[in-house]
Design an enzyme around this catalytic site. Structure first.
Site, PDB file in Angstrom:
ATOM      1  N   GLU A 114       0.834  -1.189   0.000  1.00  0.00           N
ATOM      2  CA  GLU A 114       0.000   0.000   0.000  1.00  0.00           C
ATOM      3  C   GLU A 114       0.869   1.240   0.000  1.00  0.00           C
ATOM      4  O   GLU A 114       2.079   1.161   0.270  1.00  0.00           O
ATOM      5  CB  GLU A 114      -0.933   0.009   1.223  1.00  0.00           C
ATOM      6  CG  GLU A 114      -0.205   0.127   2.548  1.00  0.00           C
ATOM      7  CD  GLU A 114      -1.119  -0.127   3.754  1.00  0.00           C
ATOM      8  OE1 GLU A 114      -2.022  -0.986   3.651  1.00  0.00           O
ATOM      9  OE2 GLU A 114      -0.921   0.525   4.786  1.00  0.00           O
ATOM     10  N   HIS A 171       3.731  -0.351  10.426  1.00  0.00           N
ATOM     11  CA  HIS A 171       3.233   0.989  10.131  1.00  0.00           C
ATOM     12  C   HIS A 171       1.961   1.329  10.898  1.00  0.00           C
ATOM     13  O   HIS A 171       1.232   0.434  11.322  1.00  0.00           O
ATOM     14  CB  HIS A 171       2.968   1.133   8.630  1.00  0.00           C
ATOM     15  CG  HIS A 171       1.917   0.200   8.109  1.00  0.00           C
ATOM     16  ND1 HIS A 171       2.174  -1.110   7.823  1.00  0.00           N
ATOM     17  CD2 HIS A 171       0.604   0.373   7.857  1.00  0.00           C
ATOM     18  CE1 HIS A 171       1.073  -1.702   7.391  1.00  0.00           C
ATOM     19  NE2 HIS A 171       0.087  -0.814   7.413  1.00  0.00           N
ATOM     20  N   ARG A 191      -2.133  -7.239  13.579  1.00  0.00           N
ATOM     21  CA  ARG A 191      -1.986  -6.200  14.595  1.00  0.00           C
ATOM     22  C   ARG A 191      -0.834  -6.577  15.526  1.00  0.00           C
ATOM     23  O   ARG A 191      -0.876  -7.609  16.190  1.00  0.00           O
ATOM     24  CB  ARG A 191      -3.309  -6.064  15.363  1.00  0.00           C
ATOM     25  CG  ARG A 191      -3.389  -4.833  16.222  1.00  0.00           C
ATOM     26  CD  ARG A 191      -4.736  -4.738  16.934  1.00  0.00           C
ATOM     27  NE  ARG A 191      -5.843  -4.496  16.039  1.00  0.00           N
ATOM     28  CZ  ARG A 191      -6.996  -5.166  16.038  1.00  0.00           C
ATOM     29  NH1 ARG A 191      -7.205  -6.141  16.890  1.00  0.00           N
ATOM     30  NH2 ARG A 191      -7.945  -4.860  15.195  1.00  0.00           N
TER      31      ARG A 191
HETATM   32 ZN    ZN Z   1      -1.763  -0.973   6.314  1.00  0.00          ZN
END
Ligand code: ZN
Length: 325
Positions: A114, A171, A191
């Site tokens: 991304e 990130h 996570r």
């Molecule tokens: Zn992400």
């Protein structure tokens, strides 16, 4: 061939804010709208075509039944996803798998590469990109010892910055940050750390084992990650078309990686856009313009299909465009 305007899908998130309404004028379902899936054919949020011949059809159906609009691109699903994310609170610190890991461990899903264009953020805002562990062992020790402050790489961020987030890169955005994300069509997130926050008296589950599997050690800064206007062309060799990368100067090339190219475009007056990609995704992030006789305003998202040729745009607007590679 006409521009295809899309209806976004909105997602309520505990960390979401109200700027989808106040900044973009969207008719959102509630006050904690964290994500606008603006150009998406993902099963968790499949956009519908807003106007014209294909009005009401989902993007996944359009991809399935009218591949000619997409330059007869191959693939069993629409490859990209454009989102706006409004974080009123800090997002959990996370990492994504690549295609190989996701295919094996996540039921055939795509991995997730991304990139982020920072639409807005608070003064003195920071962002989490990467970590400080030098070896896998050190990473494990720091995670198991809860040494988050030493582990997490936090850097200043400003409006207009651009970040490429490769799979394996730790990130997170923090509260007050508004971004436009261009990503692979995937929703797989691991996570790593959630600031020990409680939701309904409980911590949200972490995915430590998967995170350890996929985190790149040591952290490598991506070539496309540049702060504050220092963006340079990267990896032009793998671009499908280098000839019109900058559209005679009014496009700024932000990144080309193995899945997408992304550009920022500033329109002031009239410009031609040469649509020589298989198809292009566009988002208006400031101002308004007329494209192909249609009015576009801030918050509109559209696809320029294959075979559209040259398009004339008139107005004062800022766009983010992307294309598959
Ligand atoms: Zn992400």
């Amino acid at each position: 061939m006409k521009m295809i305007l899309l209806e976004p899908v909105f997602k309520q998130m505990i960390w979401g804010g109200n700027r989808m309404r106040t900044e973009y004028g969207y008719d959102v379902p509630g006050d904690n709208t964290g994500e606008c899936w603006a150009i998406s054919a993902h099963p968790q949020g499949d956009c519908t075509v807003a106007t014209g011949e294909y009005a009401g059809m989902t993007l996944s159906k359009l991809w399935e039944s009218h591949r000619e609009l997409f330059g007869n691109a191959t693939g069993d699903r629409f490859p990209l996803l454009t989102k706006i994310i409004d974080a009123q609170h800090d997002l959990s610190i996370q990492v994504h798998p690549d295609d190989v890991y996701a295919r094996e461990h996540e039921n055939g899903s795509l991995g997730k590469m991304e990139c982020w264009y920072i639409l807005d953020c608070d003064e003195d805002a920071t962002i989490i990109i990467g970590h400080h562990a030098k070896t896998k062992q050190e990473l494990e020790d720091m995670i198991h010892g809860a040494k988050w402050k030493e582990l997490i790489r936090e850097i200043p961020v400003h409006k207009g910055d651009f970040f490429q987030i490769n799979p394996g890169c730790v990130h997170a955005i923090k509260g007050g940050t508004l971004i436009l994300e261009t990503q692979q069509n995937s929703d797989i997130t691991y996570r790593l750390y959630d600031y020990d926050r409680l939701q309904d008296g409980k911590k949200r589950p972490l995915h430590i084992a998967q995170s350890l599997d996929v985190i790149t050690v040591p952290f490598e800064e991506s070539e496309g990650t540049q702060a504050s206007g220092m963006i340079e062309d990267a990896n032009e060799d793998c671009a499908m078309s280098v000839r019109n990368q900058t559209q005679n100067g009014w496009f700024e090339h932000l990144i080309t990686c193995e899945y997408y190219s992304v550009w920022k475009a500033e329109l002031d007056g009239t410009q031609a856009l040469i649509q020589d990609q298989k198809f292009m995704l566009g988002s208006v992030i400031e101002g308004s313009a007329i494209l192909d006789g249609c009015e576009l305003k801030k918050g509109d998202h559209f696809i320029l299909p294959a075979g559209m040729g040259d398009v004339t745009l008139t107005g004062t607007a800022t766009f983010i465009f992307s294309a598959m590679v």
